[in-house]
Design an enzyme around this catalytic site. Structure first.
Site, PDB file in Angstrom:
ATOM      1  CB  ILE A 146      -0.937   0.000   1.221  1.00 48.26           C
ATOM      2  CG1 ILE A 146      -1.885  -1.201   1.168  1.00 48.26           C
ATOM      3  CG2 ILE A 146      -1.739   1.299   1.284  1.00 48.26           C
ATOM      4  CD1 ILE A 146      -2.617  -1.462   2.469  1.00 48.26           C
ATOM      5  NE  ARG A 226      -5.638  -3.021  11.782  1.00 49.36           N
ATOM      6  CZ  ARG A 226      -6.021  -3.103  10.515  1.00 49.36           C
ATOM      7  NH1 ARG A 226      -6.136  -1.992   9.803  1.00 49.36           N
ATOM      8  NH2 ARG A 226      -6.282  -4.263   9.970  1.00 49.36           N
ATOM      9  CG  ASP A 250     -10.195   5.560   6.849  1.00 50.79           C
ATOM     10  OD1 ASP A 250     -11.370   6.004   6.813  1.00 50.79           O
ATOM     11  OD2 ASP A 250      -9.865   4.449   6.383  1.00 50.79           O
ATOM     12  CD  GLU A 255     -11.777   1.719  13.422  1.00 47.88           C
ATOM     13  OE1 GLU A 255     -12.417   0.892  12.728  1.00 47.88           O
ATOM     14  OE2 GLU A 255     -10.687   2.184  13.065  1.00 47.88           O
ATOM     15  CG  HIS A 274     -11.500   1.269   9.249  1.00 51.13           C
ATOM     16  ND1 HIS A 274     -11.058   0.606  10.367  1.00 51.13           N
ATOM     17  CD2 HIS A 274     -10.701   0.824   8.235  1.00 51.13           C
ATOM     18  CE1 HIS A 274     -10.065  -0.202  10.056  1.00 51.13           C
ATOM     19  NE2 HIS A 274      -9.826  -0.086   8.771  1.00 51.13           N
TER      20      HIS A 274
END
Length: 314
Positions: A146, A226, A250, A255, A274
């Site tokens: 990524i 994370r 994000d 969460e 997210h």
């Protein structure tokens, strides 16, 4: 051979994999039905429905294909003791997450939040301090699949790219590389700090007060990895004290983000739920990796994509 999926994909994907592998019995369900699971040699899962108890009770399971990149809840110790192969779909997120990141950086330098507010308020203002990505320095914490794609796209904007990884080995689109031990040395030069780090013991609370002290007061922090990377109170303090200019978040420590969390109302924070990895292409890409690995499994080959080191957890 029985293959059990605790994921219920689109019928077209089910039909496609059954057509390519007619010799196997596929069971697609939402969640784990123990009677079918215990008869299966291969499991497709998101990794959140497995427990140590299930691993120890099953006698036939030999391979777990995790259809996500995150492995936070996988019972690796049990898998290791049972000698179960674990693979995942690491890398399929790189396109949507890299596009998301570039989008956030462009939104920042082009003052999009202010422009949207001005439009809503019928305000014609041409003196906004518009910036550019050109010539800016991007520091990527975790320059794997990524992070590497983020760096590749950043190069199209003529940005300087600095990558951080465990080994210090070169990355294709990085101008410089630092390790997890010395990345602090690169922080003062960074205009954007992007984290795509996974959740491990090494990365938990990696960033603290000292790191934000080293950053430019104009720097932008983007976290798509994370939430455990930094404690909430550390990041809130850094933002309140204007140690950095903005945070695009994000992922979060907890969460969904609580409605009374200060991030929601901070002017220098942008909260997204997210979603940086979400794309309609997620599941088709996941199944392409699974099919490749199933062919490898059949022929007892070694060219698996994304074999997980069960000791390291990734």
């Amino acid at each position: 051979m029985n293959i059990y999926s605790s994921i219920l994909p689109a019928e077209s994907l089910q039909a496609d994999v059954k057509k390519e592998f007619p010799q196997f019995n596929f069971e697609f369900h939402k969640g784990i039905k123990e009677d079918l699971f215990f008869e299966s040699e291969v499991l497709l899962t998101y990794g959140e429905d497995l427990t140590e108890e299930l691993i120890y009770k099953t006698e036939k399971l030999k391979w777990i294909m995790v259809m996500s990149a995150g492995l936070d809840k996988m019972p690796f110790e049990a898998c290791k003791k049972r000698g179960i192969l674990v693979t995942n779909v690491r890398g399929i997120h790189k396109i949507p997450m890299a596009e998301f990141t570039i989008g956030m950086m462009l939104q920042h330098v082009k003052q999009m939040r202010t422009l949207w507010e001005n439009e809503r308020n019928l305000t014609w203002e041409r003196k906004l301090p518009m910036g550019e990505l050109y010539g800016k320095t991007l520091l990527i914490l975790g320059i794997g699949a990524i992070g590497g794609e983020v760096a590749r796209l950043a190069k199209a904007f003529n940005m300087k790219t600095i990558g951080v990884n465990r080994s210090g080995s070169n990355a294709e689109w990085a101008d410089e590389i630092y390790t997890m031990k010395n990345f602090s040395d690169a922080l003062p030069a960074a205009d954007f700090i992007v984290s795509v780090l996974p959740s491990t013991e090494e990365t938990k609370h990696l960033l603290d007060d000292i790191h934000f002290e080293l950053m430019k007061d104009t720097a932008v922090f983007i976290n798509i990895g994370r939430g455990y990377l930094v404690k909430d109170e550390v990041l809130v303090a850094a933002l309140e004290e204007k140690k950095i200019a903005h945070a695009y978040l994000d992922v979060f420590y907890t969460e969904p983000l609580a409605e009374d969390h200060p991030f929601w109302k901070m002017e220098n924070v942008t909260v997204t739920p997210h979603i940086s990895s979400l794309t309609k292409n997620y599941m088709p890409r996941s199944f392409e990796i699974f099919k490749h690995n199933l062919h490898t499994y059949i022929k007892k080959g070694a060219d698996y994509i994304n074999v997980i080191d069960k000791d390291r957890g990734y």
